[in-house]
Design a protein around this motif. Structure first.
Motif, PDB file in Angstrom:
ATOM      1  N   SER A  67      82.153 -10.553  75.040  1.00 41.89           N
ATOM      2  CA  SER A  67      82.344 -11.611  74.045  1.00 41.89           C
ATOM      3  C   SER A  67      81.113 -11.808  73.171  1.00 41.89           C
ATOM      4  CB  SER A  67      82.715 -12.927  74.729  1.00 41.89           C
ATOM      5  OG  SER A  67      81.607 -13.427  75.462  1.00 41.89           O
ATOM      6  N   GLU A  68      79.991 -11.208  73.561  1.00 48.62           N
ATOM      7  CA  GLU A  68      78.752 -11.380  72.807  1.00 48.62           C
ATOM      8  C   GLU A  68      78.353 -10.128  72.021  1.00 48.62           C
ATOM      9  OE1 GLU A  68      76.953 -14.542  75.992  1.00 48.62           O
ATOM     10  OE2 GLU A  68      76.614 -12.408  76.283  1.00 48.62           O
ATOM     11  N   LEU A  69      79.222  -9.158  71.992  1.00 49.37           N
ATOM     12  CA  LEU A  69      78.961  -7.944  71.215  1.00 49.37           C
ATOM     13  C   LEU A  69      79.400  -8.146  69.770  1.00 49.37           C
ATOM     14  CD1 LEU A  69      80.161  -5.239  73.749  1.00 49.37           C
ATOM     15  CD2 LEU A  69      77.804  -5.842  73.185  1.00 49.37           C
ATOM     16  N   ALA A  70      78.684  -7.489  68.870  1.00 51.07           N
ATOM     17  CA  ALA A  70      79.064  -7.562  67.454  1.00 51.07           C
ATOM     18  C   ALA A  70      80.435  -6.926  67.290  1.00 51.07           C
ATOM     19  CB  ALA A  70      78.030  -6.851  66.591  1.00 51.07           C
ATOM     20  N   TRP A 112      70.203  -9.560  66.513  1.00 49.38           N
ATOM     21  CA  TRP A 112      70.056  -9.434  67.955  1.00 49.38           C
ATOM     22  C   TRP A 112      70.754  -8.173  68.448  1.00 49.38           C
ATOM     23  CZ3 TRP A 112      67.106 -12.360  71.128  1.00 49.38           C
ATOM     24  CH2 TRP A 112      66.574 -13.528  70.588  1.00 49.38           C
ATOM     25  N   ARG A 113      70.179  -7.606  69.497  1.00 46.67           N
ATOM     26  CA  ARG A 113      70.746  -6.419  70.118  1.00 46.67           C
ATOM     27  C   ARG A 113      70.857  -6.679  71.616  1.00 46.67           C
ATOM     28  NH1 ARG A 113      72.193  -1.676  68.974  1.00 46.67           N
ATOM     29  NH2 ARG A 113      71.905   0.120  70.319  1.00 46.67           N
ATOM     30  N   MET A 114      72.023  -6.349  72.181  1.00 42.58           N
ATOM     31  CA  MET A 114      72.209  -6.476  73.621  1.00 42.58           C
ATOM     32  C   MET A 114      71.598  -5.233  74.267  1.00 42.58           C
ATOM     33  SD  MET A 114      75.694  -6.862  75.900  1.00 42.58           S
ATOM     34  CE  MET A 114      76.048  -8.557  75.508  1.00 42.58           C
ATOM     35  N   ASP A 140      76.490 -10.031  68.776  1.00 46.35           N
ATOM     36  CA  ASP A 140      77.000 -10.997  67.803  1.00 46.35           C
ATOM     37  C   ASP A 140      75.928 -12.076  67.615  1.00 46.35           C
ATOM     38  OD1 ASP A 140      78.382 -12.817  66.281  1.00 46.35           O
ATOM     39  OD2 ASP A 140      79.971 -13.158  67.752  1.00 46.35           O
ATOM     40  N   ASP A 141      75.329 -12.131  66.445  1.00 39.83           N
ATOM     41  CA  ASP A 141      74.246 -13.081  66.180  1.00 39.83           C
ATOM     42  C   ASP A 141      74.683 -14.525  66.395  1.00 39.83           C
ATOM     43  OD1 ASP A 141      72.386 -11.088  65.558  1.00 39.83           O
ATOM     44  OD2 ASP A 141      72.971 -11.055  63.448  1.00 39.83           O
ATOM     45  N   ALA A 142      75.919 -14.838  66.069  1.00 39.86           N
ATOM     46  CA  ALA A 142      76.420 -16.209  66.255  1.00 39.86           C
ATOM     47  C   ALA A 142      76.514 -16.550  67.741  1.00 39.86           C
ATOM     48  CB  ALA A 142      77.767 -16.387  65.577  1.00 39.86           C
ATOM     49  N   ALA A 143      76.943 -15.604  68.576  1.00 34.83           N
ATOM     50  CA  ALA A 143      77.035 -15.845  70.019  1.00 34.83           C
ATOM     51  C   ALA A 143      75.648 -16.066  70.610  1.00 34.83           C
ATOM     52  CB  ALA A 143      77.733 -14.677  70.700  1.00 34.83           C
ATOM     53  N   VAL A 144      74.667 -15.287  70.172  1.00 37.39           N
ATOM     54  CA  VAL A 144      73.298 -15.456  70.655  1.00 37.39           C
ATOM     55  C   VAL A 144      72.730 -16.790  70.164  1.00 37.39           C
ATOM     56  CG1 VAL A 144      70.965 -14.491  70.656  1.00 37.39           C
ATOM     57  CG2 VAL A 144      72.940 -12.972  70.842  1.00 37.39           C
ATOM     58  N   ALA A 145      73.060 -17.176  68.947  1.00 36.17           N
ATOM     59  CA  ALA A 145      72.595 -18.473  68.423  1.00 36.17           C
ATOM     60  C   ALA A 145      73.133 -19.622  69.274  1.00 36.17           C
ATOM     61  CB  ALA A 145      73.020 -18.634  66.967  1.00 36.17           C
ATOM     62  N   ARG A 146      74.363 -19.499  69.760  1.00 36.19           N
ATOM     63  CA  ARG A 146      74.927 -20.541  70.632  1.00 36.19           C
ATOM     64  C   ARG A 146      74.156 -20.598  71.957  1.00 36.19           C
ATOM     65  NH1 ARG A 146      79.633 -18.662  68.043  1.00 36.19           N
ATOM     66  NH2 ARG A 146      80.095 -17.167  69.701  1.00 36.19           N
ATOM     67  N   LEU A 147      73.753 -19.449  72.484  1.00 37.42           N
ATOM     68  CA  LEU A 147      72.942 -19.429  73.705  1.00 37.42           C
ATOM     69  C   LEU A 147      71.575 -20.064  73.445  1.00 37.42           C
ATOM     70  CD1 LEU A 147      73.768 -15.861  75.060  1.00 37.42           C
ATOM     71  CD2 LEU A 147      74.321 -18.032  76.174  1.00 37.42           C
TER      72      LEU A 147
END
Length: 171
Positions: free
Chosen positions: A160-163, A67-69, A78-85
């Motif tokens: 908090s959602e950046l790699a 994922w890219r912001m 951060d792929d894990a943060a996007v997965a939580r969303l």
């Protein structure tokens, strides 16, 4: 029976009762997972947008497997943060009703406190239920009550959602 032994026995009975109540609640919540908020498959989602009252809108796009912001920063997410969303779309529904007959303003859904767009699917989130603390969600013309375990994700800061950059090893 001595006073101390009786007190310990009463405390032990209380602990056992609390453990049994916890197990019963976990089982009940597992059965709620049968009715998710949406039927979206997180692996097929290519774009994601988060808007909320009082925070900076965030936009993401999937490139390959990562994922890219896009907003407010144009860099790897951060792929894990996007997965939580993405997991919010599969939140278990405790209660679901047709939107007709309900006042969206009273539920905090007009305007929504937060929204999550997954490709073409828009989820709106409103106020919390004063009794159970569940959050009202507008999903495809129905109003649902879902356990509010994700509000912090919707209202999170973009940073908090950046790699995270690779850790320096001191060289």
């Amino acid at each position: 029976m001595k006073r101390g032994a009786r007190a310990n026995l009463i405390l032990l009975a209380g602990v056992v009762a609390l453990a049994a109540a916890t197990v019963a609640e976990l089982r009940r919540e597992r059965t709620l997972g049968v009715d998710p908020l949406t039927a979206l498959d997180a692996d097929t989602v290519r774009t994601l947008a988060v808007d909320c009252a009082g925070c900076v809108p965030r936009r993401f796009e999937k490139h390959g497997q990562h994922w890219r912001m896009l907003e407010p920063y144009a860099q790897a997410a951060d792929d894990a943060a996007v997965a939580r969303l993405l997991a919010i779309a599969r939140a278990p529904v405790r209660f679901r009703r047709a939107r007709d007959g309900l006042d969206p303003r009273k539920l905090g859904l007009d305007p929504p406190q937060a929204s999550l767009r997954l490709d073409d699917t828009l989820l709106k989130f409103g106020a919390t239920d004063p009794i159970n603390g569940d959050r009202y969600a507008d999903a495809g013309g129905t109003i649902a009550l879902v356990p509010d375990r994700f509000s912090a994700l919707l209202f999170a800061r973009a940073e908090s959602e950046l790699a995270k950059p690779p850790a320096s090893n001191g060289n």
